[in-house]
Write a protein that holds these residues in place. Structure first.
Motif, short mmCIF file in Angstrom:
data_model
loop_
_atom_site.label_atom_id
_atom_site.label_comp_id
_atom_site.label_asym_id
_atom_site.label_seq_id
_atom_site.Cartn_x
_atom_site.Cartn_y
_atom_site.Cartn_z
N LEU B 87 59.81 117.77 65.68
CA LEU B 87 59.38 116.59 66.41
C LEU B 87 60.56 115.62 66.44
O LEU B 87 60.60 114.67 65.67
CB LEU B 87 58.18 115.94 65.72
CG LEU B 87 57.41 114.88 66.51
CD1 LEU B 87 56.61 115.53 67.64
CD2 LEU B 87 56.47 114.11 65.59
N PRO B 88 61.53 115.89 67.33
CA PRO B 88 62.79 115.15 67.27
C PRO B 88 62.65 113.63 67.38
O PRO B 88 63.43 112.91 66.78
CB PRO B 88 63.60 115.71 68.45
CG PRO B 88 62.69 116.58 69.22
CD PRO B 88 61.52 116.91 68.38
N ALA B 89 61.66 113.14 68.10
CA ALA B 89 61.55 111.70 68.26
C ALA B 89 60.99 111.03 67.01
O ALA B 89 61.15 109.82 66.82
CB ALA B 89 60.65 111.36 69.45
N GLY B 90 60.35 111.81 66.14
CA GLY B 90 59.70 111.20 64.97
C GLY B 90 58.31 110.70 65.32
O GLY B 90 57.62 110.12 64.49
N TYR B 91 57.92 110.91 66.60
CA TYR B 91 56.55 110.55 66.98
C TYR B 91 56.14 111.43 68.15
O TYR B 91 56.98 112.00 68.86
CB TYR B 91 56.43 109.08 67.39
CG TYR B 91 57.31 108.67 68.55
CD1 TYR B 91 58.56 108.09 68.32
CD2 TYR B 91 56.90 108.85 69.88
CE1 TYR B 91 59.38 107.72 69.38
CE2 TYR B 91 57.73 108.49 70.95
CZ TYR B 91 58.97 107.92 70.69
OH TYR B 91 59.79 107.57 71.73
N GLN B 92 54.84 111.55 68.32
CA GLN B 92 54.28 112.31 69.43
C GLN B 92 53.61 111.31 70.36
O GLN B 92 52.92 110.39 69.88
CB GLN B 92 53.24 113.29 68.88
CG GLN B 92 52.48 114.05 69.94
CD GLN B 92 51.16 114.61 69.41
OE1 GLN B 92 50.48 113.97 68.61
NE2 GLN B 92 50.80 115.80 69.84
#
Lengths: 109, 463
Positions: B87-92
């Motif tokens: 989850l590269p952004a650190g959020y979904q």
């Protein structure tokens, strides 16, 4: 009102930040106090607003066409480690050490 | 011992069938070289922004309408934060506050005591359907103590369908999921193939005594087929009952289903409850949908999604198709279930009916017993059948015209399975299976038999 050590530790865990020292924690406390002023306004019965755009349509809808991708090389340029076009990461999340094991400022609080 | 009431709820993630991803223009495809279907946004590089894919919204609206939901004309996007390598952004980006569809229902059927002739209809409430991003894939390399990350799947559109805990056992859950799968495939909003990860199901299971509050629930993940779904749920119900009857307690935890051992095992570290720090997605304004009444006058068509327009164009859902099959062809309800349960079988049946004089009520037997059992034995799909609807109709016509007997027809069919290209008539002639209709010829044969077995005839006449 002081923020408890448990909450500070929880925040450090969630956001991967480090409050460093007493000054850092104080800055946090002041920021919370500042934001708490919002509670002085009575918002009973008022819908929360999270966008000044409200109901005005402006969420752009894109057509379902393939227009991007195929840039594996460029993406992997930033990777510290790679294996055959895969990014390499540690095996699962590395759990943060418990408070007692950390060498953080919070330990002394 | 007081009876136990098991309670089962489901969270289902269905991958949206679209060309490109939910918020970016990279391609959606199952097998591709690692990280080749990834845009800068999917890799979460700074300076990139989400742009919503119209097709994904339409898929969610279709699905919501098919599940009798209220479609929210205004829905919102949120960020759900957690750390994981895929989850590269650190959020979904998901829809936590106001999802696109709410308060629907799904009807499904169950056989009582495994008897297909006794079917009962049940309903499960749909709490909501929300649009969200899929994560990338992690490949765990335990030998080298590392995880390999492929972001091809990161950002693919998902519809999360939340089913209320209205089910009570593995069988009900499996039937509900099967029906949902058929609906999604009929709509085309998702291909819903579990084996390819296009349909993922998590079960929430708890038990309690009647009249008492609900028990602590566990979440069961890692279920790869509908069959395993039923097994996993039934195992977990048993495990919880045994644990409680032995004086133990149930932990509110996530467990994984181990298909080899047929049991559930604890999955995550007990880090305490996850705090996802939901916040509105600042880069996406509210999603506004319209209907015939609220349609804005001067707006680019491409930017408008009309719920009523989509409603009018919904295809016949499985339940409607089954009803029509029963009404049109006079077959039994359970027959219609089997027809729809196999891809292409209903179409095959209808095709044969069109090409033969044999009544549909008789044709169905040949389809469900002979054709289907052969296909199952040889693990073939209807598409792969060596016997086409044309050839089968040809055979059934011979039977209907009384040119061959029913036994002979089965013999011919057995020969036809070989797929050697012979017509039914050719096989009948080869194996001399024609029914004799000529009275004189029949008399001659009977007489010849009697003449050739004089002793036996005398024995019979004497009694």
């Amino acid at each position: 009102q002081k923020v408890s050590v448990e909450v500070l530790q929880h925040l450090e865990h969630l956001a991967l930040v480090d409050f460093r020292d007493a000054e850092g924690v104080q800055r946090l406390q002041k920021a919370i106090q500042f934001a708490d002023q919002l509670h002085e306004v009575n918002t009973d019965g008022v819908e929360p607003m999270d966008s000044v755009l409200e109901d005005r349509w402006c969420l752009y809808l894109r057509e379902d066409d393939v227009t991007e991708g195929n840039c594996t090389k460029e993406l992997l340029e930033n990777a510290r480690e790679k294996v055959e076009e895969y990014f390499v990461a540690p095996p699962g999340n590395i759990p943060l050490p418990k408070l007692e094991e950390q060498e953080t400022f919070l330990q002394g609080s | 011992l007081a009876p136990w009431v098991p309670v089962v709820g489901l969270e289902i993630h269905a991958q949206i069938s679209s060309n490109s991803k939910l918020f970016s223009g990279s391609q959606v495809q199952f097998a591709a070289p690692p990280n080749s279907l990834v845009s800068f946004f999917d890799a979460s590089l700074p300076g990139t922004l989400p742009v919503l894919n119209r097709r994904c919204v339409e898929a969610a609206v279709m699905t919501g309408l098919a599940l009798n939901c209220s479609i929210n004309k205004k829905s919102l996007f949120d960020r759900k934060h957690y750390f994981y390598a895929d989850l590269p952004a650190g959020y979904q980006i998901t829809q936590q506050r106001v999802p696109i569809a709410v308060n629907g229902s799904l009807s499904y059927s169950l056989c009582i005591d495994n008897k297909m002739s006794q079917m009962v209809t049940k309903t499960v409430r749909i709490k909501q359907i929300q649009l969200e991003q899929d994560s990338g894939k992690s490949l765990h390399d335990d030998t080298r103590s590392q995880t390999l990350v492929d972001l091809n799947r990161a950002g693919v559109g998902l519809m999360e369908v939340v089913m209320e805990p209205d089910m009570c056992c593995g069988e009900e859950a499996a039937a509900a999921v099967r029906e949902l799968q058929l609906i999604l495939q009929t709509l085309g909003s998702s291909q819903a193939v579990m084996a390819e990860g296009q349909l993922r199901v998590d079960a929430n299971v708890s038990v309690h005594h009647p009249g008492e509050p609900y028990g602590v629930r566990t979440e069961v993940k890692n279920i790869n087929s509908i069959r395993f779904l039923a097994k996993a749920i039934d195992y977990e119900i048993q495990r919880q009952i045994e644990e409680l009857e032995n004086g133990g307690t149930i932990l509110n935890e996530t467990r994984a289903f181990d298909s080899k051992l047929g049991c559930t095992v604890p999955m995550r570290d007990k880090e305490g409850k996850q705090d996802y720090r939901f916040m509105p997605e600042p880069n996406l304004p509210p999603l506004i949908l319209y209907d015939a009444k609220s349609l804005p006058a001067n707006m680019n068509h491409q930017q408008v999604i009309n719920i009523d327009w989509i409603h009018e164009r919904l295809p016949d859902l499985p339940s409607v198709k089954r009803k029509k099959l029963v009404e049109q062809y006079g077959i039994l309800p359970e027959h219609s279930f089997t027809l729809l349960n196999e891809e292409g079988l209903a179409e095959f049946f209808e095709s044969v009916v069109k090409q033969t004089q044999m009544k549909p009520k008789k044709v169905i037997g040949w389809i469900l017993k002979d054709l289907l059992s052969y296909l199952k034995q040889h693990s073939l799909t209807v598409k792969e059948s060596p016997v086409s609807s044309f050839v089968l109709a040809d055979l059934l016509n011979l039977l209907e015209k009384k040119e061959i007997s029913s036994t002979a027809a089965k013999q011919v069919l057995a020969e036809l399975w070989k797929g050697e290209g012979k017509t039914p008539l050719e096989i009948v002639k080869e194996q001399k299976l024609e029914l004799l209709q000529d009275q004189k010829e029949l008399e001659q044969i009977c007489q010849a038999v009697i003449d050739g077995h004089k002793n036996e005839v005398i024995m019979m006449v004497l009694g």
